[in-house]
Design a protein around this motif. Structure first.
Motif, PDB file in Angstrom:
ATOM      1  N   ALA A  81      -3.322   1.407  -6.390  1.00 35.90           N
ATOM      2  CA  ALA A  81      -3.847   0.782  -5.173  1.00 35.90           C
ATOM      3  C   ALA A  81      -3.947  -0.720  -5.393  1.00 35.90           C
ATOM      4  CB  ALA A  81      -5.223   1.345  -4.819  1.00 35.90           C
ATOM      5  N   ASP A  82      -3.707  -1.464  -4.319  1.00 36.28           N
ATOM      6  CA  ASP A  82      -3.850  -2.914  -4.321  1.00 36.28           C
ATOM      7  C   ASP A  82      -5.229  -3.244  -3.769  1.00 36.28           C
ATOM      8  OD1 ASP A  82      -3.800  -5.633  -3.933  1.00 36.28           O
ATOM      9  OD2 ASP A  82      -1.872  -5.672  -2.886  1.00 36.28           O
ATOM     10  N   GLU A  87      -6.244  -0.121   1.225  1.00 38.53           N
ATOM     11  CA  GLU A  87      -5.857   0.463  -0.060  1.00 38.53           C
ATOM     12  C   GLU A  87      -7.097   0.873  -0.861  1.00 38.53           C
ATOM     13  OE1 GLU A  87      -2.461   0.079  -2.108  1.00 38.53           O
ATOM     14  OE2 GLU A  87      -1.820   0.656  -0.101  1.00 38.53           O
ATOM     15  N   VAL A  88      -8.141   0.055  -0.770  1.00 37.32           N
ATOM     16  CA  VAL A  88      -9.391   0.372  -1.469  1.00 37.32           C
ATOM     17  C   VAL A  88      -9.970   1.673  -0.926  1.00 37.32           C
ATOM     18  CG1 VAL A  88     -11.726  -0.399  -2.008  1.00 37.32           C
ATOM     19  CG2 VAL A  88      -9.860  -2.062  -1.902  1.00 37.32           C
ATOM     20  N   LEU A  89      -9.990   1.802   0.384  1.00 40.16           N
ATOM     21  CA  LEU A  89     -10.540   3.001   1.001  1.00 40.16           C
ATOM     22  C   LEU A  89      -9.685   4.228   0.697  1.00 40.16           C
ATOM     23  CD1 LEU A  89     -11.671   1.516   4.433  1.00 40.16           C
ATOM     24  CD2 LEU A  89     -13.087   2.041   2.426  1.00 40.16           C
ATOM     25  N   GLU A  95      -8.823   9.316  -2.369  1.00 35.81           N
ATOM     26  CA  GLU A  95      -8.046  10.083  -3.345  1.00 35.81           C
ATOM     27  C   GLU A  95      -8.851  10.400  -4.594  1.00 35.81           C
ATOM     28  OE1 GLU A  95      -4.075   8.891  -4.207  1.00 35.81           O
ATOM     29  OE2 GLU A  95      -3.673   8.209  -2.161  1.00 35.81           O
ATOM     30  N   ALA A  96      -9.813   9.560  -4.910  1.00 37.48           N
ATOM     31  CA  ALA A  96     -10.665   9.826  -6.068  1.00 37.48           C
ATOM     32  C   ALA A  96     -11.562  11.032  -5.818  1.00 37.48           C
ATOM     33  CB  ALA A  96     -11.512   8.598  -6.400  1.00 37.48           C
ATOM     34  N   GLY A  97     -11.983  11.220  -4.571  1.00 35.26           N
ATOM     35  CA  GLY A  97     -12.834  12.358  -4.225  1.00 35.26           C
ATOM     36  C   GLY A  97     -14.278  12.143  -4.645  1.00 35.26           C
ATOM     37  N   GLU A  98     -14.945  13.221  -5.009  1.00 35.13           N
ATOM     38  CA  GLU A  98     -16.346  13.132  -5.441  1.00 35.13           C
ATOM     39  C   GLU A  98     -16.400  12.512  -6.829  1.00 35.13           C
ATOM     40  OE1 GLU A  98     -18.378  16.837  -5.242  1.00 35.13           O
ATOM     41  OE2 GLU A  98     -18.400  16.874  -3.049  1.00 35.13           O
ATOM     42  N   VAL A  99     -17.062  11.384  -6.920  1.00 30.10           N
ATOM     43  CA  VAL A  99     -17.137  10.637  -8.169  1.00 30.10           C
ATOM     44  C   VAL A  99     -18.583  10.558  -8.639  1.00 30.10           C
ATOM     45  CG1 VAL A  99     -16.889   8.317  -9.155  1.00 30.10           C
ATOM     46  CG2 VAL A  99     -15.047   9.286  -7.781  1.00 30.10           C
ATOM     47  N   ALA A 156     -13.815  -5.409  -2.843  1.00 28.84           N
ATOM     48  CA  ALA A 156     -13.342  -4.088  -3.274  1.00 28.84           C
ATOM     49  C   ALA A 156     -14.471  -3.248  -3.880  1.00 28.84           C
ATOM     50  CB  ALA A 156     -12.183  -4.226  -4.255  1.00 28.84           C
ATOM     51  N   PRO A 157     -15.281  -3.800  -4.800  1.00 28.63           N
ATOM     52  CA  PRO A 157     -16.420  -3.021  -5.289  1.00 28.63           C
ATOM     53  C   PRO A 157     -17.375  -2.610  -4.175  1.00 28.63           C
ATOM     54  CG  PRO A 157     -16.003  -4.843  -6.770  1.00 28.63           C
ATOM     55  CD  PRO A 157     -15.117  -5.052  -5.570  1.00 28.63           C
TER      56      PRO A 157
END
Length: 263
Positions: A80-81, A87-89, A94-98, A131-132
């Protein structure tokens, strides 16, 4: 002034104990294909976490995932850029539950204020701060619902100490440190801890562009008199992400090798 320095034997990842402390958890590490991020990803996997490795380069992402697998860990790569909000979202989706979020990815371009273009400033703020914020906004509510989570962001001494030519970089990281304290208050009651690590000079592919002599000169301005290895900063991050830091939130841990006294 004394010139004595404390010389510490650098960490050897192969000799560090591997435990199941994070077994069953998922960790997202941005900028995890090199430097500090890669060291963090490897250590998180060693503690049992399933790691989502973020980066922009597919080949380096695959190399990091393979290295984790070779050590017996579990990881997958998502490109992701981070300069682009969509792209951040997508990365968050795609990361899912983190359970653990490490905001490590960042850029730094040195220039005087007259030489700093609007595009340079906006890019620093987008990657280092926005992004954070978007990742925390997307992932922290799920942590809060589950009643636990840890977020650690990478900052720098330039966020609090003026550095010539680093106005945009320092401003973006100062913003990140303030956001860290706000997030700690916002999600703390639901069991989510939020902290940051402000690192000093570190050997990374990015800092190599500065030249070895320049980097060594910066390292000599620390109490320890040297430049850190990525693994040393990773250990500070791992501490804040672990249960060992269960009563620590809203804090910026200084990992800069110590500040020399004047006189």
């Amino acid at each position: 002034m004394s010139n004595n320095r404390q010389h510490v034997v650098p960490l050897d990842l192969e000799k560090l104990p591997m435990t199941a402390e994070l077994d069953g958890s998922t960790a997202l590490v941005t900028g995890a294909t090199s430097g500090i991020g890669r060291a963090i990803a490897l250590r998180l996997a060693g503690l049992g976490a399933s790691v989502v490795v973020h980066g922009r380069d597919q080949q380096r992402g695959a190399e990091t995932v393979n290295e984790v697998a070779a050590a017996g860990g579990n990881a997958r790569f998502v490109a992701a850029d981070l300069s682009k909000s969509e792209e951040v979202l997508r990365l968050a989706a795609e990361a899912g539950e983190v359970d653990v979020l490490i905001n490590n990815a960042g850029i730094y371009r040195f220039a005087s204020t007259p030489e700093t273009t609007a595009e340079m400033f906006d890019t620093h703020m987008a990657i280092n701060s926005r992004a954070p914020m978007l990742l925390v906004g997307a992932l922290a509510p799920g942590m809060a619902t589950r009643g636990h989570g840890a977020i650690v962001s990478l900052s720098t001494g330039a966020a609090t100490t003026p550095v010539r030519g680093a106005a945009a970089y320092g401003a973006s990281k100062a913003s990140l440190e303030l956001l860290t304290r706000v997030w700690a208050d916002e999600f703390g009651a639901q069991g989510v801890r939020v902290n940051a690590v402000a690192s000093g000079p570190v050997y990374t592919p990015g800092t190599e562009e500065m030249g070895d002599e320049t980097l060594q000169e910066i390292g000599r301005t620390t109490v320890l008199g040297r430049v850190a290895r990525p693994e040393e900063i990773a250990e500070a991050v791992l501490f804040l992400a672990s249960s060992r830091a269960s009563y620590i939130t809203g804090t910026v841990l200084q990992a800069h090798g110590g500040q020399l006294a004047i006189g």
